[in-house]
Every structure is written in structure tokens, then in C-alpha cells.
Write a protein that holds these residues in place. Sequence first.
Motif, PDB file in Angstrom:
ATOM      1  N   GLY A  55      -2.009  -3.997   4.350  1.00 43.09           N
ATOM      2  CA  GLY A  55      -3.431  -4.112   4.046  1.00 43.09           C
ATOM      3  C   GLY A  55      -4.017  -5.337   4.720  1.00 43.09           C
ATOM      4  O   GLY A  55      -3.336  -6.351   4.918  1.00 43.09           O
ATOM      5  N   ILE A  77     -13.506  -1.978   1.083  1.00 40.68           N
ATOM      6  CA  ILE A  77     -12.476  -1.007   0.705  1.00 40.68           C
ATOM      7  C   ILE A  77     -12.419   0.164   1.681  1.00 40.68           C
ATOM      8  O   ILE A  77     -11.403   0.827   1.806  1.00 40.68           O
ATOM      9  CB  ILE A  77     -12.724  -0.500  -0.738  1.00 40.68           C
ATOM     10  CG1 ILE A  77     -11.510   0.276  -1.242  1.00 40.68           C
ATOM     11  CG2 ILE A  77     -14.012   0.310  -0.828  1.00 40.68           C
ATOM     12  CD1 ILE A  77     -11.581   0.635  -2.707  1.00 40.68           C
ATOM     13  N   THR A  82      -7.456  -5.156   1.744  1.00 45.20           N
ATOM     14  CA  THR A  82      -6.843  -5.126   0.412  1.00 45.20           C
ATOM     15  C   THR A  82      -6.899  -6.479  -0.295  1.00 45.20           C
ATOM     16  O   THR A  82      -6.642  -6.549  -1.496  1.00 45.20           O
ATOM     17  CB  THR A  82      -5.373  -4.667   0.490  1.00 45.20           C
ATOM     18  OG1 THR A  82      -4.666  -5.509   1.419  1.00 45.20           O
ATOM     19  CG2 THR A  82      -5.285  -3.220   0.956  1.00 45.20           C
ATOM     20  N   THR A  83      -7.209  -7.547   0.440  1.00 51.81           N
ATOM     21  CA  THR A  83      -7.345  -8.886  -0.142  1.00 51.81           C
ATOM     22  C   THR A  83      -8.562  -9.558   0.473  1.00 51.81           C
ATOM     23  O   THR A  83      -8.711  -9.565   1.696  1.00 51.81           O
ATOM     24  CB  THR A  83      -6.094  -9.746   0.142  1.00 51.81           C
ATOM     25  OG1 THR A  83      -4.934  -9.095  -0.369  1.00 51.81           O
ATOM     26  CG2 THR A  83      -6.221 -11.121  -0.501  1.00 51.81           C
ATOM     27  N   THR A 143     -10.715  -3.061  -7.512  1.00 53.97           N
ATOM     28  CA  THR A 143      -9.819  -2.304  -6.641  1.00 53.97           C
ATOM     29  C   THR A 143      -8.924  -3.214  -5.813  1.00 53.97           C
ATOM     30  O   THR A 143      -7.745  -2.915  -5.605  1.00 53.97           O
ATOM     31  CB  THR A 143     -10.634  -1.425  -5.663  1.00 53.97           C
ATOM     32  OG1 THR A 143     -11.547  -2.264  -4.941  1.00 53.97           O
ATOM     33  CG2 THR A 143     -11.391  -0.345  -6.392  1.00 53.97           C
ATOM     34  N   LEU A 144      -9.485  -4.310  -5.302  1.00 53.15           N
ATOM     35  CA  LEU A 144      -8.784  -5.170  -4.346  1.00 53.15           C
ATOM     36  C   LEU A 144      -8.426  -6.498  -4.982  1.00 53.15           C
ATOM     37  O   LEU A 144      -9.054  -6.945  -5.943  1.00 53.15           O
ATOM     38  CB  LEU A 144      -9.660  -5.422  -3.111  1.00 53.15           C
ATOM     39  CG  LEU A 144     -10.332  -4.210  -2.458  1.00 53.15           C
ATOM     40  CD1 LEU A 144     -11.103  -4.653  -1.225  1.00 53.15           C
ATOM     41  CD2 LEU A 144      -9.301  -3.142  -2.107  1.00 53.15           C
ATOM     42  N   ASP A 527       0.758  -3.362  -0.305  1.00 50.71           N
ATOM     43  CA  ASP A 527      -0.629  -3.282   0.142  1.00 50.71           C
ATOM     44  C   ASP A 527      -0.582  -2.640   1.526  1.00 50.71           C
ATOM     45  O   ASP A 527      -0.114  -3.271   2.491  1.00 50.71           O
ATOM     46  CB  ASP A 527      -1.266  -4.668   0.233  1.00 50.71           C
ATOM     47  CG  ASP A 527      -1.415  -5.350  -1.121  1.00 50.71           C
ATOM     48  OD1 ASP A 527      -1.200  -4.685  -2.146  1.00 50.71           O
ATOM     49  OD2 ASP A 527      -1.749  -6.553  -1.148  1.00 50.71           O
ATOM     50  N   ASN A 529      -2.089   0.490   4.527  1.00 46.00           N
ATOM     51  CA  ASN A 529      -3.057   1.439   5.082  1.00 46.00           C
ATOM     52  C   ASN A 529      -2.313   2.514   5.854  1.00 46.00           C
ATOM     53  O   ASN A 529      -1.396   2.210   6.627  1.00 46.00           O
ATOM     54  CB  ASN A 529      -4.014   0.747   6.061  1.00 46.00           C
ATOM     55  CG  ASN A 529      -5.029  -0.126   5.373  1.00 46.00           C
ATOM     56  OD1 ASN A 529      -5.677   0.290   4.416  1.00 46.00           O
ATOM     57  ND2 ASN A 529      -5.184  -1.351   5.858  1.00 46.00           N
ATOM     58  N   THR A 564      -5.549   3.916   1.370  1.00 47.06           N
ATOM     59  CA  THR A 564      -5.325   2.483   1.233  1.00 47.06           C
ATOM     60  C   THR A 564      -4.700   2.258  -0.137  1.00 47.06           C
ATOM     61  O   THR A 564      -5.200   2.782  -1.143  1.00 47.06           O
ATOM     62  CB  THR A 564      -6.645   1.695   1.359  1.00 47.06           C
ATOM     63  OG1 THR A 564      -7.204   1.914   2.659  1.00 47.06           O
ATOM     64  CG2 THR A 564      -6.415   0.201   1.162  1.00 47.06           C
ATOM     65  N   TRP A 565      -3.617   1.479  -0.156  1.00 45.82           N
ATOM     66  CA  TRP A 565      -2.888   1.223  -1.404  1.00 45.82           C
ATOM     67  C   TRP A 565      -2.880  -0.274  -1.683  1.00 45.82           C
ATOM     68  O   TRP A 565      -2.659  -1.089  -0.780  1.00 45.82           O
ATOM     69  CB  TRP A 565      -1.445   1.730  -1.295  1.00 45.82           C
ATOM     70  CG  TRP A 565      -1.318   3.215  -1.313  1.00 45.82           C
ATOM     71  CD1 TRP A 565      -0.996   4.012  -2.379  1.00 45.82           C
ATOM     72  CD2 TRP A 565      -1.511   4.117  -0.203  1.00 45.82           C
ATOM     73  NE1 TRP A 565      -0.980   5.338  -2.011  1.00 45.82           N
ATOM     74  CE2 TRP A 565      -1.293   5.434  -0.677  1.00 45.82           C
ATOM     75  CE3 TRP A 565      -1.855   3.941   1.139  1.00 45.82           C
ATOM     76  CZ2 TRP A 565      -1.397   6.551   0.143  1.00 45.82           C
ATOM     77  CZ3 TRP A 565      -1.971   5.046   1.966  1.00 45.82           C
ATOM     78  CH2 TRP A 565      -1.742   6.339   1.461  1.00 45.82           C
ATOM     79  N   VAL A 566      -3.120  -0.636  -2.926  1.00 49.52           N
ATOM     80  CA  VAL A 566      -3.040  -2.025  -3.384  1.00 49.52           C
ATOM     81  C   VAL A 566      -1.971  -2.087  -4.464  1.00 49.52           C
ATOM     82  O   VAL A 566      -2.041  -1.344  -5.458  1.00 49.52           O
ATOM     83  CB  VAL A 566      -4.392  -2.512  -3.933  1.00 49.52           C
ATOM     84  CG1 VAL A 566      -4.242  -3.889  -4.583  1.00 49.52           C
ATOM     85  CG2 VAL A 566      -5.429  -2.562  -2.817  1.00 49.52           C
ATOM     86  N   GLY A 583      -6.481  -4.318  -8.502  1.00 50.39           N
ATOM     87  CA  GLY A 583      -6.829  -5.619  -7.952  1.00 50.39           C
ATOM     88  C   GLY A 583      -6.954  -6.686  -9.020  1.00 50.39           C
ATOM     89  O   GLY A 583      -7.438  -6.430 -10.122  1.00 50.39           O
TER      90      GLY A 583
END
Length: 591
Positions: A55, A77, A82-83, A143-144, A527, A529, A564-566, A583
Motif C-alpha cells: 500500500g 482510498i 493505505t497510510t 478505512t486507512l 497493506d 494493492n 486495496t487491503w489494509v 484503519g
Amino acid sequence: MFDRVFEGATVVDGTGAEPFTADVAVQDGRIAEVGRITAAAKERIAAHGAWLTPGFVDIHTHYDGQASWDQTFSPSIHHGVTTVVMGNCGVGFAPRVPGREAELIALMEGVEDIPGVALLEGVDFRWRSFTDYMDALDAMPHTLDFLTLVPHDPLRMAVMGDRALAHEVATDDDIAAMRAELRAALAAGALGFSTGRTDNHRTTRGLETPASDAGEAELVGLGQAFEGLGRGVVQMVSDFDLLRSPERFDPEFDLVEALARAAGRPLSMTWMQRDPGGEQWQAMRARVDAAAAQGLPLYLQAAPRGIGVISGLDAATHVFMGFPGYREIAALPLAQRAAALREPARKARILAEQSERLAGDGSAVPPIVDILLARIEQVAWRMFPLTAVDGQPDYEPPFSASFGARAKARGVRALEALYDHFAEGDGSNLVYFPVFNYNDGNLDVVRQMMDHPRMLWGLSDAGAHVGTICDASSSTFVLTHWVRDRDPARPGGRLPLPTAVQMLTSRNADYLGLADRGRIAPGQRADLNLIDPQRLAVGMPRLVADLPGGSRRFLQQGEGYLGTWVAGQAVQQGGEVTAARPGRLVRMGRA
């Protein structure tokens, strides 16, 4: 049993190494294994032909207000982030003195071009100290992941009150009180400290920001808040007194070094090709190189494209908004407004008028419009119709496509060429004006910046300047324009994919001191993509009225992000935000 396995992905692991094909397993929010994986999993995702990247880590956002009403950090997002780091440039909403919230809103509205009505309705001031602010945001689902810098201006305002707004010199007691508040926030996990020292940042009253002229004693005193912590960063923006006197560059840079020495922590600063002052970026590079050779951890935050504005009839700014003939029809629906502009008599009248002055006391309109009109015949050579090339906006158009060139070819004034563009069709045409990084009509200078070892991808300003830009999409732009689409014959050529991904991930994570993200390797946070490189696109900017109070902002929907994964949870799939909210506020110094 693994939670999830990505099968046959083209792994771009964030280290700068060449991509390789592998399976990647995720368990309990972390990457468990990379290689050929046959073990059982609750979910197996066919990733053949897709890039799997860490991410992205965006170190320069202004979500300080939006994070209190928006759980999703839109639009970041939608662009693989992700951060995020907020609190940049010395502005924010904490610490706060009860009853003086309007001053913080005026500061953020003026500096970061976020509609005051959105901030007034959207920000619920449930805090006083910066630590309280962190706790309030951390209590909300998001989310993030996000980190916070303690901004200098609210810190100074909370301690010095009216004396801060009057730009008085901080006393020893003032400095000690500011340092204590900063230290408490750092102890609670704040990422670091930010300060702004540029003439371009003004409040809605047109005044300089409270900390813009803070002296060496104040900066050094605040830097000392980091003593003994062994973590944290400092961020700053300065134009190095370019508008006042170029000779003041070195004394101003000396202050940067003094702050960095006092903090003993990495310090990054805004880096761009200015106009005027197109050589300043090279002087900054030379000073940073010299300082780094002496062990001082200085870094340069740069944008991957021109830094400027998008204007349109419904955007926050356009050059006709102060003309009396336009103001008569400004309240009409967009298509009707464009039709009215096409009336020959109205066109002749407006083009014969003088615009009223727009910026100044009490005005939220940036001074850019007044500046443009004063030099429109010259500046029009750097203003371009924002057109789509293969479905994406063209952020590197040639001078021959500019409104200056259009006007010359037609034998008309540049203002008329702009007028006709805005009046076409339903009135939705946009104009792109890259103010910085575009002195030569291309991004060759930016390509040089991207090769510098101390360059950091930054300046997305996500969450800010909402009616004039959407540079939150710049992460996607790095992968489309610089990796895939740019003419390889141009100086510097394209950017290798591993370098680009490293820039977006581990380089920024390492600068921040985040050892748990930015790479695809066992033990790292999941995190991630998953990207279809053929479909990847920035998307054209569009105006939506989704801010509190109905205020409008530009959004760009990144395309090609399959997911996208967090921390192992999907927060976006196929362009749609999911219900997952993994998040959290990342508190430095804590597990």
C-alpha cells in the motif's frame, strides 16, 4: 489455514528489486508467506498478470478536518494509498482554545482552500490539547491508517493568543509552553512537528500565518521537544523569502538546519521549480547535499507533476468570476450559464469590462485569480484545456496547446480564447494551469528531481485545495505517466516500475520510521494493492457536492485498482469502498 492467498501475482515488493511472480499469503493482518503456496486458505484470489504492491504511504495530506467526518479518506482510498500523514505545513485544528475555533477555520480555509462552511459544519471540536485531538480521531472508524504532525500555527495560537496573530516574538515562557504541549503529543504517539514559512500561505483575511516568521530561538526550542525520543520527523514549507529578497535564501536555509539539528530527526521540505525563482530548486538541492554529507538528515518532498490549479465555471476559481457581466448570471445552472455566455452582446460586454478585485480581507478566493488577470496575455501560455488522452487528463501538454498559442493562431486576446472555452457546450470545460514545475513547458525538471536519492514522493495535499486540484491522484499518475505512458525519448525517459513503487511505499515508510509496512515480505503488515496495469488510469477530474454544507470538490476515480487491503482487510474493491474499517491512528513508539 491462511486468511487469503494471492495466486500468481507479479509482485513488486517495494524494495526496488525487479518484479517476480509468486503467491502471497496473508494471515491475521500480516504477510505470512511469499513463494509457491499450496496450503489451504479461506480465500484464494487469482492475481495472474496483475501487479501486487505494498500500500502507498502519502506523507503530505490535509485530512485534519475531513478525518473527523469522513471515514474513508476519499479520494486517497481510490489511488492505492493505505497510510496518510496529516497536519502538514503548520496548519490544523489542535491544540484549540474554546471559543476561538473560527480562527482555526479561517487559517485552514485560507491556507488550504477548504470551504469554511464545510469545516464549520463538519468539524466537531471535541478536544482541547493535541493529545485530545488524537484520541477523538482514534475513537472513530476509518478505512486507512493515519498519522498526525503537530502543526506550529495552532500551537502558537493556543499559547500566545492574539500575540500569535500579531506575529509577536515568542518569549522564553511561550517557547517552553509550546515545547511542553508538543512533547506531550509526541509522547502520546504524534508523528512529529510541522511548520509553514511561505508568503503564499495566508488566512482568509489575507494575513500571514501566525508562525510564518518564527525566529531561530522558537524553532530550536520546539525542536528540542524530540530530545531523547529517538523517533519522529519534522516537515516544513518555505519559499526561502523568494518574494522578499533572493539574497535571504541562505539565512533562511540556516534556520532549516538549526531546526533539524535541534530535533535530531529527519526533516523534509517542499521542493519544486518556482516561478519566479526557477533556479531555487537547484540551490535547495545543493544545500541539502552539503548538509547530508555532514550527517544532517534533510529530505526534499516533491510532486510528480506540475503544481497548479484546475479552473472551471463551477470550480472554486476561474478568471471571469469577478467580471460584472458574469456575476449577473453566476447563479444560473451550469448549462444555462454557458448558453448565456455565448450571447454575442454579453460576450462583447464582458470582454470590454474590468474584473473587480477578488482576493483580500474576508475573501476566501485565492489571490491567484487577481494575479492571472494582471498578466493574462503572458500567463495564458501556461494555461491549457484539460483534455483526456486515452481517458486520462494530459498533465504534460506542450506550449502549442496553450491558450496563448490558441489566441495567437486566431488573432484574438488570450482572455477571449479562455472565454470561448468556458462557454462551449454545457459549460463543464476545465482549464489546467501548472504554476510550478512547468517553466519549460514540460516535466523534465520533475524527472531530475525524481532521480535524487533524498527525494520523497509528497505534496499530494490530499484533502486540501478541494475546488482547484485533486493531486491525491498523484500516486496513480506516477504509475501511469512515469512508468507506462511518457515518451521514452524525453530527457530522463520513463521511471522503472520497481523504482516507482519503492518511491510510493518503502522510501516514505522508512523516512517516517514505520518498519512494519512498505514492503511485501513475511511479517510485514498486509497493506496491499492489486493492480491491473493495462486498465490503470488516473481518471478525469469531476466536481461533486459531497462536503458538509453542500460544498463542492474535485474528485478523480482511479481505475485499474482491483483491490486495496489494509491490515489484510479489503477496503476498496473494483472502485467501490467496502464496509471494512481497519484503519487506526498510528501512534509512534507503541506496538
